[in-house]
Design a protein around this motif. Structure first.
Motif, PDB file in Angstrom:
ATOM      1  N   ASP A  71      -6.559  -6.657   6.536  1.00 24.43           N
ATOM      2  CA  ASP A  71      -7.159  -7.321   7.682  1.00 24.43           C
ATOM      3  C   ASP A  71      -6.908  -6.401   8.873  1.00 24.43           C
ATOM      4  OD1 ASP A  71      -7.764  -8.755   9.923  1.00 24.43           O
ATOM      5  OD2 ASP A  71      -6.447 -10.453   9.481  1.00 24.43           O
ATOM      6  N   ARG A  72      -7.947  -5.639   9.230  1.00 17.91           N
ATOM      7  CA  ARG A  72      -7.770  -4.581  10.237  1.00 17.91           C
ATOM      8  C   ARG A  72      -7.719  -5.107  11.668  1.00 17.91           C
ATOM      9  NH1 ARG A  72     -10.387   0.829   7.448  1.00 17.91           N
ATOM     10  NH2 ARG A  72     -10.737  -0.059   5.386  1.00 17.91           N
ATOM     11  N   THR A  73      -7.791  -6.438  11.835  1.00 18.50           N
ATOM     12  CA  THR A  73      -7.840  -6.999  13.197  1.00 18.50           C
ATOM     13  C   THR A  73      -6.456  -7.247  13.798  1.00 18.50           C
ATOM     14  OG1 THR A  73      -7.869  -9.310  12.469  1.00 18.50           O
ATOM     15  CG2 THR A  73     -10.005  -8.188  12.606  1.00 18.50           C
ATOM     16  N   ASN A 113       0.841  -6.975   5.957  1.00 19.98           N
ATOM     17  CA  ASN A 113      -0.477  -7.427   6.401  1.00 19.98           C
ATOM     18  C   ASN A 113      -0.941  -8.647   5.572  1.00 19.98           C
ATOM     19  OD1 ASN A 113      -3.831  -6.329   6.136  1.00 19.98           O
ATOM     20  ND2 ASN A 113      -2.935  -6.887   8.110  1.00 19.98           N
ATOM     21  N   ARG A 114      -0.484  -8.724   4.321  1.00 16.29           N
ATOM     22  CA  ARG A 114      -0.782  -9.929   3.532  1.00 16.29           C
ATOM     23  C   ARG A 114       0.157 -11.063   3.927  1.00 16.29           C
ATOM     24  NH1 ARG A 114      -2.506  -5.956   0.044  1.00 16.29           N
ATOM     25  NH2 ARG A 114      -0.455  -5.311  -0.667  1.00 16.29           N
ATOM     26  N   TRP A 115       1.437 -10.751   4.077  1.00 17.06           N
ATOM     27  CA  TRP A 115       2.399 -11.807   4.422  1.00 17.06           C
ATOM     28  C   TRP A 115       2.079 -12.443   5.760  1.00 17.06           C
ATOM     29  CZ3 TRP A 115       5.217 -14.389   1.196  1.00 17.06           C
ATOM     30  CH2 TRP A 115       5.650 -13.791   0.004  1.00 17.06           C
ATOM     31  N   ASP A 172     -11.135 -10.664  -0.627  1.00 20.14           N
ATOM     32  CA  ASP A 172     -11.605  -9.323  -0.969  1.00 20.14           C
ATOM     33  C   ASP A 172     -10.384  -8.393  -0.935  1.00 20.14           C
ATOM     34  OD1 ASP A 172     -12.884  -6.859  -0.993  1.00 20.14           O
ATOM     35  OD2 ASP A 172     -13.952  -7.152   0.907  1.00 20.14           O
ATOM     36  N   ARG A 173      -9.816  -8.085  -2.110  1.00 16.12           N
ATOM     37  CA  ARG A 173      -8.582  -7.307  -2.314  1.00 16.12           C
ATOM     38  C   ARG A 173      -7.331  -8.123  -2.009  1.00 16.12           C
ATOM     39  NH1 ARG A 173      -9.432  -2.121  -3.284  1.00 16.12           N
ATOM     40  NH2 ARG A 173     -11.152  -0.994  -2.315  1.00 16.12           N
ATOM     41  N   TYR A 174      -6.272  -7.817  -2.783  1.00 18.94           N
ATOM     42  CA  TYR A 174      -5.017  -8.563  -2.638  1.00 18.94           C
ATOM     43  C   TYR A 174      -3.879  -7.637  -3.066  1.00 18.94           C
ATOM     44  CZ  TYR A 174      -2.452 -13.125  -2.759  1.00 18.94           C
ATOM     45  OH  TYR A 174      -1.614 -14.201  -2.537  1.00 18.94           O
TER      46      TYR A 174
HETATM   47  N1  NYM Z   1      -5.747  -0.452  -0.028  1.00 16.34           N
HETATM   48  C1  NYM Z   1      -6.051  -1.759   0.204  1.00 16.34           C
HETATM   49  C2  NYM Z   1      -4.444  -0.066  -0.316  1.00 16.34           C
HETATM   50  O1  NYM Z   1      -4.159   1.102  -0.523  1.00 16.34           O
HETATM   51  N2  NYM Z   1      -3.473  -1.033  -0.379  1.00 16.34           N
HETATM   52  C3  NYM Z   1      -3.738  -2.349  -0.159  1.00 16.34           C
HETATM   53  O2  NYM Z   1      -2.818  -3.185  -0.214  1.00 16.34           O
HETATM   54  C4  NYM Z   1      -5.093  -2.740   0.158  1.00 16.34           C
HETATM   55  C5  NYM Z   1      -5.406  -4.168   0.428  1.00 16.34           C
HETATM   56  O3  NYM Z   1      -7.291   0.517   1.434  1.00 16.34           O
HETATM   57  N3  NYM Z   1      -9.376   2.359  -0.332  1.00 16.34           N
HETATM   58  C6  NYM Z   1      -6.797   0.580   0.116  1.00 16.34           C
HETATM   59  C7  NYM Z   1      -7.987   0.402  -0.761  1.00 16.34           C
HETATM   60  C8  NYM Z   1      -9.140   0.970   0.036  1.00 16.34           C
HETATM   61  C9  NYM Z   1      -8.669   0.890   1.472  1.00 16.34           C
HETATM   62  O4  NYM Z   1      -9.998  -1.092   1.679  1.00 16.34           O
HETATM   63  C10 NYM Z   1      -9.425  -0.065   2.361  1.00 16.34           C
HETATM   64  P1  NYM Z   1     -11.468  -1.665   2.067  1.00 16.34           P
HETATM   65  O5  NYM Z   1     -11.710  -2.702   0.984  1.00 16.34           O
HETATM   66  O6  NYM Z   1     -12.422  -0.531   1.948  1.00 16.34           O
HETATM   67  O7  NYM Z   1     -11.372  -2.232   3.453  1.00 16.34           O
END
Ligand code: NYM
Length: 212
Positions: free
Chosen positions: A47-49, A78-80, A99-101
């Motif tokens: 979550d880049r915000t 960032n997840r916690w 979307d990703r975890y």
């Molecule tokens: N990524 C994403 C990680 O290396 N560790 C993580 O915990 C997460 C959530 O960041 N190449 C990497 C995977 C992607 C990049 O993701 C950004 P996205 O879905 O393109 O925003």
């Protein structure tokens, strides 16, 4: 009389290597559920915000360099920082589509070889375990031809091959492999079918912790 508390929502995670269509599909799934009267929200990691997310963004775009351990722990943090929102949303009865975890966290960090899989799992252990992980499976050579591939750190074939291998080591019976080489609509339909199955079969008891 007091109304029964709502049945908790489903925690649905979408994973896959870079450029496999995860964001498009996650958003379509949210639309699908909301359109059929089941509340669902979209979330994504990183979550880049948030302030931590800004730092992650600048690492990914090569603005700053960070030790492998440091960036790994920032992705976890960032997840916690969203943990309370995930829990309260699920308790309210709405589903959370992410979307990703933590699986991205481990698969990407451990691809660096400076970090072991076990060490990487530590900082995400205890996050809520998803009811289902939908893995978008696409030949890596095919993903590499998709738009903007290579613009960020990690978007390189050799690296993605190690990421893929790590993902496969993390699989359990909650994972469903989705053929992501199909059309957007076909992928969408197979994801919807999986989600319907999970929602019908799951007991939705208390949320277990990941990797505990
Ligand atoms: N990524 C994403 C990680 O290396 N560790 C993580 O915990 C997460 C959530 O960041 N190449 C990497 C995977 C992607 C990049 O993701 C950004 P996205 O879905 O393109 O925003």
């Amino acid at each position: 009389s007091v109304a029964a508390p709502p049945r908790r929502g489903a925690l649905i995670v979408i994973e896959g290597c870079d450029r496999t269509g995860k964001t498009t599909q996650a958003m379509k799934l949210v639309e699908y559920l909301n359109g059929s009267d089941r509340k669902a929200i979209f979330m994504r990691f990183p979550d880049r915000t948030t302030p931590i997310g800004c730092l992650i963004d600048s690492y990914l775009s090569r603005g700053v360099n960070l030790e492998d351990q440091v960036i790994h722990l920032l992705f976890s943090a960032n997840r916690w920082e969203s943990h309370p929102k995930i829990i309260s949303t699920l308790k309210s009865g709405a589903s959370v589509i992410i979307d990703r975890y933590a699986f991205s966290g481990v698969a990407f960090s451990a691809a660096k070889e400076s970090l072991g899989l076990q060490w990487c799992k530590g900082s995400d252990a205890g996050l809520p375990k998803p009811d289902v992980v939908l893995f978008l499976d696409l030949p890596l050579e095919q993903a590499a031809t998709r738009g903007e591939y290579g613009s960020e750190r990690y978007e390189e074939l050799k690296f993605q091959q190690r990421v893929y291998k790590n993902y496969m080591a993390l699989r359990d019976d909650t994972w469903k492999m989705i053929d992501a080489s199909k059309s957007i609509e076909e992928v969408q339909r197979s994801m919807e079918a999986e989600v319907e199955r999970v929602m019908k079969e799951s007991k939705f008891g208390p949320l277990p912790g990941l990797w505990w």
